[in-house]
Every structure is written in C-alpha cells, then in structure tokens.
Design a protein around this motif. Structure first.
Motif, PDB file in Angstrom:
ATOM      1  N   HIS A   1       0.829  -1.204   0.000  1.00 54.89           N
ATOM      2  CA  HIS A   1       0.000   0.000   0.000  1.00 54.89           C
ATOM      3  C   HIS A   1       0.868   1.261   0.000  1.00 54.89           C
ATOM      4  CE1 HIS A   1      -3.832   2.090   1.008  1.00 54.89           C
ATOM      5  NE2 HIS A   1      -2.987   2.982   1.509  1.00 54.89           N
TER       6      HIS A   1
ATOM      7  N   GLU B   1       1.221   6.541  -7.208  1.00 57.87           N
ATOM      8  CA  GLU B   1      -0.161   7.031  -7.198  1.00 57.87           C
ATOM      9  C   GLU B   1      -0.477   7.604  -5.828  1.00 57.87           C
ATOM     10  OE1 GLU B   1      -2.418   7.209  -9.637  1.00 57.87           O
ATOM     11  OE2 GLU B   1      -1.080   6.296 -11.098  1.00 57.87           O
TER      12      GLU B   1
ATOM     13  N   GLU C   1      -3.357   9.199  -4.828  1.00 59.28           N
ATOM     14  CA  GLU C   1      -4.758   9.026  -4.446  1.00 59.28           C
ATOM     15  C   GLU C   1      -5.139   7.550  -4.391  1.00 59.28           C
ATOM     16  OE1 GLU C   1      -6.639  11.683  -3.586  1.00 59.28           O
ATOM     17  OE2 GLU C   1      -4.857  12.899  -3.978  1.00 59.28           O
ATOM     18  N   HIS C   2      -6.190   7.240  -3.624  1.00 58.34           N
ATOM     19  CA  HIS C   2      -6.732   5.885  -3.580  1.00 58.34           C
ATOM     20  C   HIS C   2      -7.757   5.745  -4.702  1.00 58.34           C
ATOM     21  CE1 HIS C   2      -5.551   6.087   0.837  1.00 58.34           C
ATOM     22  NE2 HIS C   2      -4.785   5.161   0.306  1.00 58.34           N
ATOM     23  N   ASN C   3      -7.258   5.559  -5.910  1.00 52.45           N
ATOM     24  CA  ASN C   3      -8.132   5.451  -7.069  1.00 52.45           C
ATOM     25  C   ASN C   3      -7.921   4.101  -7.752  1.00 52.45           C
ATOM     26  OD1 ASN C   3      -5.667   5.742  -8.417  1.00 52.45           O
ATOM     27  ND2 ASN C   3      -5.960   7.924  -8.782  1.00 52.45           N
ATOM     28  N   LYS C   4      -8.552   3.928  -8.903  1.00 54.82           N
ATOM     29  CA  LYS C   4      -8.468   2.651  -9.607  1.00 54.82           C
ATOM     30  C   LYS C   4      -7.016   2.303  -9.966  1.00 54.82           C
ATOM     31  CE  LYS C   4     -10.569   0.095 -13.374  1.00 54.82           C
ATOM     32  NZ  LYS C   4     -11.560   0.104 -14.443  1.00 54.82           N
ATOM     33  N   ALA C   5      -6.259   3.286 -10.430  1.00 58.54           N
ATOM     34  CA  ALA C   5      -4.855   3.052 -10.791  1.00 58.54           C
ATOM     35  C   ALA C   5      -4.039   2.631  -9.565  1.00 58.54           C
ATOM     36  CB  ALA C   5      -4.256   4.304 -11.416  1.00 58.54           C
TER      37      ALA C   5
ATOM     38  N   TYR D   1      -5.136   0.998  -6.817  1.00 57.89           N
ATOM     39  CA  TYR D   1      -5.446  -0.381  -6.434  1.00 57.89           C
ATOM     40  C   TYR D   1      -4.975  -1.376  -7.493  1.00 57.89           C
ATOM     41  CZ  TYR D   1      -7.718   1.328  -2.309  1.00 57.89           C
ATOM     42  OH  TYR D   1      -7.950   1.920  -1.095  1.00 57.89           O
ATOM     43  N   SER D   2      -4.929  -0.950  -8.727  1.00 56.85           N
ATOM     44  CA  SER D   2      -4.373  -1.794  -9.785  1.00 56.85           C
ATOM     45  C   SER D   2      -2.883  -2.029  -9.533  1.00 56.85           C
ATOM     46  CB  SER D   2      -4.601  -1.134 -11.145  1.00 56.85           C
ATOM     47  OG  SER D   2      -4.046  -1.899 -12.167  1.00 56.85           O
TER      48      SER D   2
ATOM     49  N   CYS E   1      -1.438  -1.857  -6.583  1.00 55.66           N
ATOM     50  CA  CYS E   1      -1.360  -2.722  -5.392  1.00 55.66           C
ATOM     51  C   CYS E   1      -1.476  -4.190  -5.772  1.00 55.66           C
ATOM     52  CB  CYS E   1      -2.457  -2.357  -4.389  1.00 55.66           C
ATOM     53  SG  CYS E   1      -2.175  -0.825  -3.493  1.00 55.66           S
ATOM     54  N   THR E   2      -2.421  -4.515  -6.649  1.00 55.46           N
ATOM     55  CA  THR E   2      -2.600  -5.918  -7.037  1.00 55.46           C
ATOM     56  C   THR E   2      -1.500  -6.384  -7.995  1.00 55.46           C
ATOM     57  OG1 THR E   2      -4.213  -5.320  -8.738  1.00 55.46           O
ATOM     58  CG2 THR E   2      -5.076  -5.993  -6.588  1.00 55.46           C
TER      59      THR E   2
ATOM     60  N   HIS F   1      -6.311  -7.521  -1.925  1.00 59.39           N
ATOM     61  CA  HIS F   1      -7.637  -7.276  -1.349  1.00 59.39           C
ATOM     62  C   HIS F   1      -7.997  -8.315  -0.282  1.00 59.39           C
ATOM     63  CE1 HIS F   1      -8.444  -3.893  -3.910  1.00 59.39           C
ATOM     64  NE2 HIS F   1      -8.091  -4.608  -4.965  1.00 59.39           N
TER      65      HIS F   1
END
Length: 167
Positions: A121, A128, A130-134, A136-137, A139-140, A147
C-alpha cells in the motif's frame, strides 16, 4: 450487532459472519490457523531491507526511499496503518527530496503477509498519491492477493479491538 469499525464498508452479511466468530470466540483461532506466526522483521534495518526488496522487484524505476521505520506515533489505526511522506528540503542551493515510509509499531508482530500488504500500500503511493483505480491496480500488481490480505488484516485489527494481542 456490535460496531465493527474496520469492517464498516463490508456487507451486512460479512459483518454478521465476523460477529459470529467474535461471539463464539473463534476469530483468533481462524487467524492463527491461517497465519501461525509473526514476521521476523522487527528492527528498522530489517524492515528497510524488506521494503527495498519488494520495491526493487516491482517498482525499480520509482522514486528512491530514504527511510523506512516502525513508528510509535502511529496509534490511530482506523486512520492509518502506515504513512508515506515526501519531504523537500533546501540544502545549500539545491532542493533535496526524500520519500519516507513509516509503519505503525503495532505491526512488528503480525504475520508477514499482513506486513507485505501494508508495505505494498505504501509503496503504491510512490506512483499514485490518491486511492483510485490506478492505485489499487498497482497494489494488485505488486501483491496479487492484496484485497484478501486487506480484509484479513481488518479481521486481525477487529480481533485486537475485542481481545487484545494475538501474537
């Protein structure tokens, strides 16, 4: 149903299942069965080496990290498990920038996958903010089970709230 602050955004069904584990005093057993022992990275130096190994494997071209440590000042776990900071200072005639990662000292004794999730994280914030789609992408990309580990870490934090230390 009791307030489960770390699980507030999960469905009522999931919160009910967790509440059942709390009520039957089996949440700790479930966590210990899957994660029987804490990680070995208890010094700031070993944590730094651990973070750098993950960074160098997945984010080689990202900004350098100058400091990684367990921070005793991070106590409100509902707000933050760790922090990333970008520090700019003027030295001589030059502007020096440093990235720092601080992880709550409460995570000195957790299973390695939980530590990896927190580190993932914080490293993702190098690219990145901000906690946005990019975010979390990314992160994975670093940790494919991100998750699931986040959910299980939230279970662990819920256990701490109700029963105290597990490890």
């Amino acid at each position: 149903m009791q307030t489960l602050k770390y699980l507030a955004h999960y469905t009522r069904e999931i919160r009910s299942q967790v509440q059942e584990l709390i009520d039957t005093d089996t949440l700790g057993d479930r966590l210990l069965h899957k994660y029987p022992e804490p990680h070995p990275y208890v010094s700031d130096k070993s944590l730094f080496d651990y973070v750098m190994e993950i960074k160098n494997t997945h984010l080689r071209s990202s900004s350098p990290i100058s400091k990684v440590l367990f921070d005793t000042k991070i106590r409100d776990l509902h707000s933050a498990l760790g922090t990333h900071t970008f520090v700019s200072r003027v030295q001589g005639g030059k502007l020096k920038a440093k990235n720092e990662i601080r992880i709550s000292h409460l995570f000195k004794k957790v299973p390695e996958p939980f530590l990896r999730m927190i580190v993932t994280h914080e490293l993702a914030h190098l690219k990145e903010k901000e906690h946005n789609k990019a975010f979390y992408s990314l992160c994975t990309h670093i940790e494919p089970h991100y998750h699931q580990l986040e959910f299980e870490l939230r279970l662990y934090l819920t256990y701490l709230d109700h029963f105290g230390k597990l490890y």
